[in-house]
Design a protein around this motif. Structure first.
Motif, mmCIF file in Angstrom:
data_model
loop_
_atom_site.group_PDB
_atom_site.id
_atom_site.type_symbol
_atom_site.label_atom_id
_atom_site.label_comp_id
_atom_site.label_asym_id
_atom_site.label_seq_id
_atom_site.Cartn_x
_atom_site.Cartn_y
_atom_site.Cartn_z
ATOM 1 N N ILE A 448 0.839 -1.205 0.000
ATOM 2 C CA ILE A 448 0.000 0.000 0.000
ATOM 3 C C ILE A 448 0.870 1.251 0.000
ATOM 4 N N TYR A 449 1.910 1.241 0.806
ATOM 5 C CA TYR A 449 2.799 2.402 0.874
ATOM 6 C C TYR A 449 3.451 2.660 -0.480
ATOM 7 N N LEU A 452 0.706 3.989 -3.077
ATOM 8 C CA LEU A 452 0.291 5.367 -2.788
ATOM 9 C C LEU A 452 1.425 6.349 -3.056
ATOM 10 N N VAL A 487 -8.490 2.948 1.010
ATOM 11 C CA VAL A 487 -7.702 1.726 0.881
ATOM 12 C C VAL A 487 -8.529 0.573 1.422
ATOM 13 N N GLN A 493 -3.383 -0.836 7.267
ATOM 14 C CA GLN A 493 -3.291 -0.336 5.891
ATOM 15 C C GLN A 493 -3.457 1.180 5.836
ATOM 16 N N ALA A 497 -0.808 3.999 4.359
ATOM 17 C CA ALA A 497 -1.195 5.019 3.384
ATOM 18 C C ALA A 497 -0.924 6.421 3.915
ATOM 19 N N LEU A 511 -8.201 10.609 3.967
ATOM 20 C CA LEU A 511 -7.872 9.186 3.811
ATOM 21 C C LEU A 511 -8.760 8.366 4.736
#
Length: 624
Positions: A448-449, A452, A487, A493, A497, A511
């Motif tokens: 995810i990192y 993004l 997400v 998670q 993000a 977010l």
């Protein structure tokens, strides 16, 4: 233009299966009932430009306020259901059924010295057996024409029969094997009466008995090397199977039952009820309910039955997708609602004609749920309210007119990919979807990192201008700034993000993450999730964008998985494209090929021991 009708359904919402449709006016009165082999193709004809429509069709379309449909399993079942609804609703635009004629029946005159099979609208022939009614005479004649190959009984008129007796020559049907020709003495009257009784028995539902008997006779004739008789039995079997295939969901005359189909997800459930009386579908009910709690199918069945029979009498048998946990108590409750009080049995259709009809009911429920979701998301007012509720729930300064959702997909930690889907004004913008390949990652949060970070990098790039010829061309759609990033996942998670947002120096984008188990929203820095009402349009919209991201990621992951194994195999010397296809065809899947031993790989045509060893070694490296 008929296409400007506000109630016209979208073409993509109409299934392409056989079914029956009903046009209704503003008071819900049924105006017209029709059948179609392909509902989408047939209904599209009604929404052509008004000037091209027939006068009555144009008047009906302009009078109507809605159209609904029911999917069935075959054209024959559509005929039966169309007839039932025409008789029930008496629609004013079904002019072909408004004359003094009754519907056609298949009739076998068992009371005659030489029984005859015919298609007639006249009732009252002494000692005759009637089957039907049917709404299309041609469909009944087609059935008779096929069955005469298996039951060659008389179908000619009295005049034709007497003429054959006088001349001593049978008619064409006798020459081609569709009549046993009792008129010229090829069979006795008793033998012909037996054929007629078998025909009537078959039409009454004793179909599989004839299949078993004919199969046995065919095999016995073949064992005796009487191949001519075996071929005749084979042709009779083919004729019977052809009719059975067309009539696969027509139940026996003594069947009185209700069949329920339920399609559901976390937020809603669509229910379809088929009412079968005397072996034919007499009615269809359907409704959609919003689920306040995330309950399972067993609990849904109990709730649906209580709602369906709260003020009506159940039949002797009720077929459901699964038996509820307290089935005996529910059967007792249903039995008390019968007049007089009696037994009601809950069943799950396992095989045969009832299972085929149950599958049809389930298909209708699935289509109803899809249509409900599509119509709900297409409602501008509902979308506007959903965006406003999301803004309030997440404490945003403005409604999230552009939302982007990210999901990660992989196969046991390999072939990691991610998806980005975009919704603007509550509707998907598929031209702006993006796919990501992730070469290496430690876990989902790291994936995810990475995704993004790559996506947010485009938001920080400067705008290119016409005067700046050295500037790289701007990817405009990818540079659009979202108001909300979503997400797929919970607090871990979301934290990953948020790190990507912090590293990019972006503070003006909201977010959140949606956790699948309880459909709860997680916001960075909050210890507790945001809980949206289960039946709210806001949760429905977020769930829909999450599901779309999940679908898009999985489809991309499957594509890369297939390409990946082919590219790995292509690197092996001596293994060309044709041999790669043979390997995949032999083992059926990539996972089975990876698990195969050298000996199993050698068994594939064109693969030698040394090549098999190289394949096994190379795939072993890809497993590590």
């Amino acid at each position: 233009m008929a296409s400007d009708l506000p109630w016209r359904p979208r073409a993509g919402d109409i299934p392409q299966q056989p079914g029956v449709y009903r046009f209704r006016d503003a008071t819900s009165r049924v105006l017209y009932v029709g059948k179609a082999r392909n509902l989408r193709a047939r209904l599209s004809n009604y929404f052509a430009p008004l000037a091209t429509l027939h006068d009555r069709t144009r008047r009906m379309v302009q009078t109507a306020a809605s159209v609904e449909w029911t999917v069935v399993g075959s054209d024959f079942e559509a005929l039966q259901l169309e007839y039932t609804w025409i008789k029930e609703f008496d629609p004013p635009f079904n002019v072909q059924y408004k004359d003094d004629k009754s519907y056609p029946y298949l009739t076998i005159t068992l009371g005659d010295p030489v029984p005859r099979v015919l298609v007639t609208r006249r009732r009252g022939i002494p000692n005759a057996r009637y089957f039907g009614p049917y709404s299309r005479a041609w469909a009944v004649r087609d059935t008779v024409d096929v069955l005469l190959k298996a039951f060659p009984m008389r179908s000619c008129s009295d005049a034709t029969y007497k003429r054959a007796q006088q001349t001593g020559r049978p008619c064409l049907l006798g020459d081609i094997g569709k009549c046993a020709a009792p008129c010229v003495g090829r069979v006795t009257l008793e033998e012909h009466k037996s054929i007629a009784l078998d025909f009537a028995s078959f039409m009454s539902g004793n179909d599989r008995g004839f299949v078993t008997a004919l199969t046995k006779k065919m095999r016995e004739s073949s064992d005796r090397q009487d191949y001519e008789s075996a071929a005749r039995y084979r042709d009779q079997l083919a004729a019977i199977e052809s009719v059975l295939e067309k009539n696969s969901v027509v139940l026996s005359e003594d069947v009185d039952a209700d069949l329920f189909g339920i399609a559901h997800d976390e937020l809603a459930a669509a229910v379809q009820q088929f009412i079968v009386r005397g072996g034919r579908i007499r009615g269809v009910r359907g409704w959609v309910v919003d689920k306040e709690l995330d309950i399972g199918l067993s609990e849904l069945v109990e709730s649906v039955l209580q709602n369906a029979y709260d003020d009506s009498e159940p039949p002797r048998t009720v077929y459901v997708p699964v038996l509820p946990d307290d089935a005996p108590e529910l059967e007792q409750w249903l039995g008390e609602r019968r007049t007089p009080s009696g037994r009601v049995e809950l069943r799950v259709a396992q095989r045969g004609e009832k299972a085929a009809l149950a599958q049809t009911v389930a298909t209708n429920a699935t289509n109803a749920l899809v249509l409900y979701k599509s119509r709900r998301s297409a409602d501008f007012v509902a979308r506007s309210e959903a965006l406003s509720h999301i803004q309030d729930a997440l404490r945003m300064d403005a409604a999230p007119l552009r939302m982007e959702c990210f999901d990660v997909s992989h196969l046991s930690g390999t072939g990691i990919v991610a998806s980005m889907v975009v919704f603007e004004d509550g509707l998907p913008r598929k031209d702006q979807y993006r796919k990501f390949s992730i070469p290496e990652s430690t876990d989902d949060t790291d994936s995810i990192y990475q995704v993004l970070s790559r996506r947010l990098a485009y938001l920080g790039r400067p705008e290119s201008t016409e005067d700046d010829e050295t500037a790289a061309p701007k990817r405009r759609k990818f540079a659009y700034r979202p108001q909300l990033l979503i997400v797929d996942g919970g607090a871990p998670q979301v934290a990953a993000a948020q790190r990507a947002l912090d590293d990019a120096g972006i503070t003006d984008i909201q977010l959140c993450g949606i956790a699948k188990r309880l459909e709860e929203l997680w916001v960075p820095g909050d210890d507790f999730p945001v809980i949206l009402p289960r039946n709210s349009d806001a949760l429905f919209l977020i769930q829909r964008i999450r599901d779309e991201a999940h679908r898009f990621a999985i489809s991309y992951q499957r594509t890369t998985r297939k390409k990946g194994i082919q590219s790995v195999l292509a690197e092996i010397p001596g293994l060309g494209e044709s041999r790669v296809k043979l390997l995949l065809k032999q083992f059926g899947s990539v996972s089975k090929l990876k698990q195969a031993s050298v000996e199993e790989i050698v068994a594939v045509k064109g693969i030698g021991p040394s090549l098999a060893a190289a394949i096994h070694e190379r795939l072993g490296e890809s497993r590590r």
